[in-house]
Design a protein around this motif. Structure first.
Motif: not given
Length: 131
Positions: A54-60
């Motif tokens: 898995g991958c967790r991304l956060e943007k704005e």
């Protein structure tokens, strides 16, 4: 019932992931190698953390969780919870509460028309959606 264009949500979801992947590494083989070495960090406007497949991304303020498992022709995989997080953290959708059962019901037509495909692994159909 969810009053949301889930096709548009899926488009936004995939676009965010593709934007990250192109900034992280445009070459898919290099992406896989880099993701196993660079487990977390920042790139461009993205904060990222790889965990298992898995991958967790956060943007704005938007949280985008996905599984990257190139076990078949659908490399992006997600659960109801992961899609729910994406919807609830994206202010553009204006939704602050979402029942997973509602989302499951709303995604069902997209499985029926093959926009989404459920993961079949080891002869078992999992509650994991692929796109």
């Amino acid at each position: 019932m969810i009053k949301l264009d889930l096709r548009k949500v899926l488009q936004d979801y995939v676009s965010l992931i593709e934007d990250f992947k192109s900034q992280f590494s445009p070459d898919i083989n290099e992406f896989e190698q880099k993701s196993s070495r660079n487990r977390s960090g920042n790139i461009g406007e993205f904060k990222y953390h790889f965990h298992g497949a898995g991958c967790r991304l956060e943007k704005e303020g938007i949280v985008c969780e996905f599984d990257f498992m190139p076990t078949n022709e659908y490399p992006i995989k997600f659960s109801i919870w992961k899609m729910s997080e994406f919807i609830l953290t994206n202010k553009a959708y204006g939704i602050d509460k979402l029942e997973e059962s509602e989302l499951h019901e709303a995604l069902h037509p997209l499985v029926e028309d093959r926009t989404l495909v459920k993961l079949v692994f080891g002869g078992v159909v999992w509650e994991i959606y692929q796109i």
